[in-house]
Design a protein around this motif. Structure first.
Motif, PDB file in Angstrom:
ATOM      1  N   LEU A 603       0.824  -1.210   0.000  1.00 17.11           N
ATOM      2  CA  LEU A 603       0.000   0.000   0.000  1.00 17.11           C
ATOM      3  C   LEU A 603       0.857   1.258   0.000  1.00 17.11           C
ATOM      4  N   SER A 604       0.401   2.242  -0.748  1.00 16.11           N
ATOM      5  CA  SER A 604       1.099   3.518  -0.745  1.00 16.11           C
ATOM      6  C   SER A 604       0.783   4.238   0.563  1.00 16.11           C
ATOM      7  N   GLU A 605       1.616   5.227   0.872  1.00 18.04           N
ATOM      8  CA  GLU A 605       1.372   6.017   2.082  1.00 18.04           C
ATOM      9  C   GLU A 605      -0.026   6.609   2.067  1.00 18.04           C
ATOM     10  N   SER A 606      -0.415   7.125   0.891  1.00 16.57           N
ATOM     11  CA  SER A 606      -1.701   7.816   0.875  1.00 16.57           C
ATOM     12  C   SER A 606      -2.861   6.829   0.986  1.00 16.57           C
ATOM     13  N   ALA A 607      -2.695   5.623   0.442  1.00 17.78           N
ATOM     14  CA  ALA A 607      -3.770   4.633   0.576  1.00 17.78           C
ATOM     15  C   ALA A 607      -3.970   4.291   2.054  1.00 17.78           C
ATOM     16  N   GLN A 608      -2.869   4.117   2.766  1.00 18.26           N
ATOM     17  CA  GLN A 608      -2.985   3.810   4.193  1.00 18.26           C
ATOM     18  C   GLN A 608      -3.648   4.961   4.940  1.00 18.26           C
ATOM     19  N   ALA A 609      -3.263   6.173   4.574  1.00 16.66           N
ATOM     20  CA  ALA A 609      -3.836   7.339   5.251  1.00 16.66           C
ATOM     21  C   ALA A 609      -5.342   7.423   4.985  1.00 16.66           C
ATOM     22  N   ARG A 610      -5.750   7.085   3.754  1.00  9.79           N
ATOM     23  CA  ARG A 610      -7.185   7.123   3.429  1.00  9.79           C
ATOM     24  C   ARG A 610      -7.966   6.134   4.275  1.00  9.79           C
ATOM     25  N   LEU A 611      -7.432   4.914   4.377  1.00  9.09           N
ATOM     26  CA  LEU A 611      -8.154   3.880   5.119  1.00  9.09           C
ATOM     27  C   LEU A 611      -8.219   4.231   6.603  1.00  9.09           C
ATOM     28  N   ARG A 612      -7.118   4.771   7.109  1.00 10.52           N
ATOM     29  CA  ARG A 612      -7.128   5.186   8.512  1.00 10.52           C
ATOM     30  C   ARG A 612      -8.153   6.285   8.758  1.00 10.52           C
ATOM     31  N   ALA A 613      -8.223   7.237   7.829  1.00 11.81           N
ATOM     32  CA  ALA A 613      -9.168   8.348   7.991  1.00 11.81           C
ATOM     33  C   ALA A 613     -10.603   7.830   8.029  1.00 11.81           C
ATOM     34  N   LEU A 614     -10.901   6.861   7.179  1.00 10.26           N
ATOM     35  CA  LEU A 614     -12.264   6.330   7.134  1.00 10.26           C
ATOM     36  C   LEU A 614     -12.651   5.630   8.421  1.00 10.26           C
ATOM     37  N   CYS A 615     -11.665   4.912   9.005  1.00 10.44           N
ATOM     38  CA  CYS A 615     -11.963   4.230  10.258  1.00 10.44           C
ATOM     39  C   CYS A 615     -12.155   5.252  11.374  1.00 10.44           C
ATOM     40  N   ALA A 616     -11.439   6.365  11.266  1.00  8.32           N
ATOM     41  CA  ALA A 616     -11.433   7.331  12.361  1.00  8.32           C
ATOM     42  C   ALA A 616     -12.716   8.156  12.417  1.00  8.32           C
ATOM     43  N   THR A 617     -13.342   8.422  11.288  1.00  4.34           N
ATOM     44  CA  THR A 617     -14.509   9.298  11.338  1.00  4.34           C
ATOM     45  C   THR A 617     -15.523   8.955  10.251  1.00  4.34           C
ATOM     46  N   SER A 618     -16.773   9.264  10.531  1.00  2.00           N
ATOM     47  CA  SER A 618     -17.778   9.106   9.484  1.00  2.00           C
ATOM     48  C   SER A 618     -18.334  10.471   9.102  1.00  2.00           C
ATOM     49  N   ASP A 619     -17.679  11.506   9.581  1.00  2.00           N
ATOM     50  CA  ASP A 619     -18.113  12.855   9.293  1.00  2.00           C
ATOM     51  C   ASP A 619     -17.578  13.275   7.905  1.00  2.00           C
ATOM     52  N   GLY A 620     -18.512  13.518   7.004  1.00  2.00           N
ATOM     53  CA  GLY A 620     -18.126  13.827   5.629  1.00  2.00           C
ATOM     54  C   GLY A 620     -17.262  15.065   5.525  1.00  2.00           C
ATOM     55  N   PHE A 621     -17.537  16.008   6.397  1.00  2.97           N
ATOM     56  CA  PHE A 621     -16.785  17.245   6.376  1.00  2.97           C
ATOM     57  C   PHE A 621     -15.323  16.993   6.747  1.00  2.97           C
ATOM     58  N   GLU A 622     -15.126  16.240   7.812  1.00  2.00           N
ATOM     59  CA  GLU A 622     -13.752  15.915   8.223  1.00  2.00           C
ATOM     60  C   GLU A 622     -13.028  15.136   7.135  1.00  2.00           C
ATOM     61  N   LEU A 623     -13.763  14.210   6.510  1.00  5.41           N
ATOM     62  CA  LEU A 623     -13.137  13.402   5.465  1.00  5.41           C
ATOM     63  C   LEU A 623     -12.762  14.258   4.267  1.00  5.41           C
ATOM     64  N   ALA A 624     -13.605  15.241   3.976  1.00  2.78           N
ATOM     65  CA  ALA A 624     -13.284  16.119   2.852  1.00  2.78           C
ATOM     66  C   ALA A 624     -11.995  16.878   3.137  1.00  2.78           C
ATOM     67  N   GLU A 625     -11.849  17.293   4.376  1.00  4.18           N
ATOM     68  CA  GLU A 625     -10.614  17.999   4.732  1.00  4.18           C
ATOM     69  C   GLU A 625      -9.413  17.067   4.660  1.00  4.18           C
ATOM     70  N   ALA A 626      -9.605  15.839   5.140  1.00  3.38           N
ATOM     71  CA  ALA A 626      -8.516  14.867   5.089  1.00  3.38           C
ATOM     72  C   ALA A 626      -8.133  14.605   3.634  1.00  3.38           C
ATOM     73  N   ASP A 627      -9.140  14.498   2.793  1.00  2.00           N
ATOM     74  CA  ASP A 627      -8.921  14.236   1.380  1.00  2.00           C
ATOM     75  C   ASP A 627      -8.136  15.382   0.751  1.00  2.00           C
ATOM     76  N   LEU A 628      -8.551  16.570   1.108  1.00  2.00           N
ATOM     77  CA  LEU A 628      -7.900  17.770   0.602  1.00  2.00           C
ATOM     78  C   LEU A 628      -6.437  17.787   1.026  1.00  2.00           C
ATOM     79  N   GLU A 629      -6.239  17.439   2.286  1.00  2.00           N
ATOM     80  CA  GLU A 629      -4.897  17.406   2.846  1.00  2.00           C
ATOM     81  C   GLU A 629      -4.046  16.382   2.078  1.00  2.00           C
ATOM     82  N   LEU A 630      -4.617  15.226   1.827  1.00  2.00           N
ATOM     83  CA  LEU A 630      -3.874  14.157   1.173  1.00  2.00           C
ATOM     84  C   LEU A 630      -3.605  14.452  -0.284  1.00  2.00           C
ATOM     85  N   ARG A 631      -4.591  15.049  -0.934  1.00  2.00           N
ATOM     86  CA  ARG A 631      -4.437  15.222  -2.368  1.00  2.00           C
ATOM     87  C   ARG A 631      -4.016  16.621  -2.752  1.00  2.00           C
TER      88      ARG A 631
END
Ligand code: ADP
Ligand code: MG
Length: 691
Positions: A603-631
């Motif tokens: 797994l790439s670093e970003s793939a791992q970070a994505r999966l961790r983010a999903l486990c950590a929260t179900s808040d779409g807003f937080e995930l959007a920020e995480a996504d923004l941060e990652l990408r």
């Protein structure tokens, strides 16, 4: 005097248009050369780079380093300790190629530096066995690990880049870092041909470097500060193009007229009565805002954002009905045909009861069906079809689902000075202030809370080796009467092969892990009627499990389905996984989402970070920020069609000050390359496509 100094002295002047290019003139055309024109890049490497979108010299020059790694110290092999990143150099004694677990290969070399010898292991780079000859000198940057020394980067022979402060590229997730660096090095001499689209006066006023210098500094900075200054120069230009585009679009919109739809009438009153639930305060608020927009002749441009299942579609249909009650048409545009079909099914019942004619328009629609569709009250179809393919009789309201291009108005209508009111629906929420800054004149309605309080979906991530545990849990829940989705891996393939892969997987599960349970299979190749029947059976609990492609991303609503297994979840984007997960957690029961990924080392670093983010929260807003941060800035809105996917350098969260600067500078930009790029962006066309 260096070239850079001379340029600064001339910064106040752009050369007159009639200046003849000299022998030393830039030739921007050379940037479009393919990578085969660079020395030392083989066909296999070119193919891999091509798959990552790196095809021309310009692509490589604008391939932005993900980060820079600091310089590390060089140690004698005898002094190596586990875990610390260092550089060692020595002479190759022996080289061997081994097979590792699965399909992986391992190249193992013994390297000696006079103080000691050590085994060095590379994974999945079989060609190295030929390049590493006994006797060769190597310089390796990496760590001591389970397989001896594990290099992350290396220099062969005289090259010396490894220990220094150096860029790390996104492409290095698929291709060895050293190879990516080699390609960038080969492309860098072409940077002198990069034209600077910024007016010289602006450059001087803001103290901005020439673009070509910024490009070189991006790839070969002396330190982090220089790298960041280069990034900011390039980010500023992107944001400026964006802001100029927004300005152009606002001006265009001010010249067009949309039909004023007055006050809500009898049809939407019946619609409200017919709904089996009361609208939430957020939905009511959105409707009020939409009604206010529709009463005006300025075409509405409104973003309706809310998490999956928050009730956007209910609001969108309201807006469409407002057009219908004025004897005009509404259109719902979806990004794919499959999604268009699903929207059609969702709206069909409601519209039927209201006596509103609803039509589906796809590329497979026959001539007759097309003509019927054009006569309907509400047309559902893909963006492409509705935007360019057909001229709707009297389009007053367009709802655009998950597409973020600026130019969604029908071209023909625009030419006539008319535009529909447009409502953009998105489930990838973005911060409100950010939306305003980025889009400038786009108003935002937000559905901040779903209608029913839903329990957060318990999400866990396991790797393939342990996938049997996932199915054990799944069977237990199925025996308790629950239902489930199994989402097939996302592979890049035609819809037909995707369908076949899904069928095969369903069959495998029927014989294996899910023997004794009733397993259906949903994919994009099923006819609409077949799909409808399948969904009806699943809803009626005649099926326990639905094996599906990403077709289930939207529109499927079965509260008793409380488990989802996503296979090879690491291949999916964050926004998409969040959408998929939204299919469960729709009832009172606790729901579960099990993300099964490929083995950790792959797994790439970003793939791992994505999966961790999903486990950590179900808040779409937080995930959007995480996504923004990652990408980074590029994929703010989570789709490839995004007009913003062209933002490579700007980071919309962190670059607010730059964004403000760009906003201030935009009105002073006259005709020229920036305006051309902005027009291309507004029209939804890549600048290259215009050339
Ligand atoms: P979205 O488009 O945001 O994903 P939908 O409009 O499709 O959400 O609504 C999701 C589900 O919630 C649908 O089954 C819909 O009928 C239901 N729903 C929408 N609004 C309400 C409400 N106010 N009260 C109860 N259920 C609602
Ligand atoms: Mg929906």
């Amino acid at each position: 005097m260096t070239a850079a100094c001379r340029q600064t002295a001339f910064a106040g002047l752009d050369p007159p248009d009639d200046w003849r290019p000299t022998r030393y003139a830039q030739r921007p055309g050379r940037l479009e050369l393919g990578l085969d024109s660079l020395p030392g890049i083989g066909a296999a490497l070119r193919r891999k780079l091509g798959r990552l979108g790196l095809r021309t010299v310009a692509d490589v020059l604008s391939h932005r380093p993900r980060r820079y790694e600091p310089a590390v110290s060089e140690l004698p092999i005898a002094a190596l300790r586990e875990g610390e990143e260092v550089v060692v150099s020595g002479r190759v004694l022996t080289v061997a190629r081994r097979r590792a677990r699965g399909r992986r290969t391992r190249v193992v070399a013994r390297v000696d530096d006079g103080t000691a010898a050590i085994s060095v292991t590379w994974f999945n780079q079989p060609w190295l066995a030929d390049r590493l000859q006994p006797g060769a000198t190597v310089r390796l940057r990496g760590k001591l690990g389970r397989f001896g020394f594990e290099p992350r980067a290396y220099d062969l022979g005289e090259a010396r880049a490894t220990a220094d402060f150096a860029p790390v590229y996104p492409a290095a997730e698929e291709i060895p870092l050293a190879a990516v660096r080699r390609v960038v090095e080969a492309a860098l001499p072409f940077a002198s041909h990069v034209p600077d689209p910024l007016p010289a006066a602006l450059r001087e006023r803001q103290g901005l470097a020439l673009k070509r210098d910024a490009v070189v500094a991006l790839h070969r900075p002396r330190d982090l500060a220089e790298a960041e200054a280069a990034r900011q120069r390039l980010a500023f230009e992107e944001l400026l193009v964006l802001q100029v585009g927004i300005g152009r679009r606002a001006a265009e919109r001010a010249r067009t007229l949309a039909p004023a739809l007055g006050q809500p009438g009898e049809l939407v009153r019946r619609y409200r009565e017919q709904l089996p639930f009361a609208l939430t305060p957020y939905q009511e608020q959105a409707i009020r805002e939409i009604d206010a927009d529709l009463a005006r002749t300025v075409p509405m441009q409104r973003l309706l954002q809310g998490d999956v299942g928050s009730g956007k579609t209910v609001v969108a249909l309201y807006a469409l009905l407002r057009a219908v009650e004025h004897g005009r048409q509404g259109a719902l545009m979806a990004p794919t045909e499959t999604l268009a079909e699903q929207h059609f099914l969702t709206l069909a019942d409601r519209c039927g009861e209201l006596g509103v004619r609803l039509a589906l328009l796809t590329s497979s629609s026959r001539k007759r069906q097309r003509e019927d569709a054009l006569a309907a009250d509400i047309v559902v179809g893909t963006h492409a079809l509705i935007q360019e393919g057909v001229a709707l009789r009297d389009l007053a309201v367009a709802v655009v689902d998950e597409q973020h291009r600026f130019g969604v108005e029908q071209r023909a209508a625009l030419a006539a000075g008319r535009a529909p009111h447009v409502l953009h629906m998105t489930a990838t929420p973005i911060p409100r202030t950010l939306a305003l800054t980025v889009y400038g004149d786009l108003a935002v309605s937000e559905i901040a809370q779903p209608p029913a309080s839903r329990k957060p979906v318990v999400t866990s991530w396991i790797t393939q080796e342990r996938s049997s545990e996932a199915y054990t849990r799944l069977r237990r829940l199925l025996r308790q009467g629950r239902q489930a989705y199994v989402v097939c891996p996302l592979i890049e393939a035609a819809e037909t092969s995707l369908a076949r892969a899904a069928e095969d997987e369903a069959e495998r599960l029927r014989r294996g892990e899910l023997r004794g349970f009733r397993v259906g299979c949903l994919h994009g190749r099923l006819k609409a009627a077949e799909r409808r029947e399948l969904m009806a059976r699943f809803k009626a609990h005649e099926l326990d499990v639905l094996v599906a492609t990403t077709v289930i991303e939207v529109g499927v609503d079965v509260p008793n389905a409380t488990v989802m297994i996503v296979q090879e979840a690491d291949r999916f984007g964050l926004a998409q996984l969040h959408q998929l997960r939204g299919r469960v957690g729709r009832g009172a029961e606790q729901s579960y989402c099990l993300l099964v990924s490929r083995p950790g080392e792959e797994l790439s670093e970003s793939a791992q970070a994505r999966l961790r983010a999903l486990c950590a929260t179900s808040d779409g807003f937080e995930l959007a920020e995480a996504d923004l941060e990652l990408r980074g800035g590029g994929t703010l809105l989570g789709t490839r069609q995004s007009g913003l996917s062209d933002l490579r350098f700007a980071h919309l969260l962190r670059d607010r000050p730059l964004l403000e600067l760009a906003r201030a500078a935009a009105p002073s930009i006259g005709p020229g390359p920036v305006q051309d790029a902005a027009d291309a962006l507004v029209a939804g066309v890549e600048p290259e496509d215009l050339a």
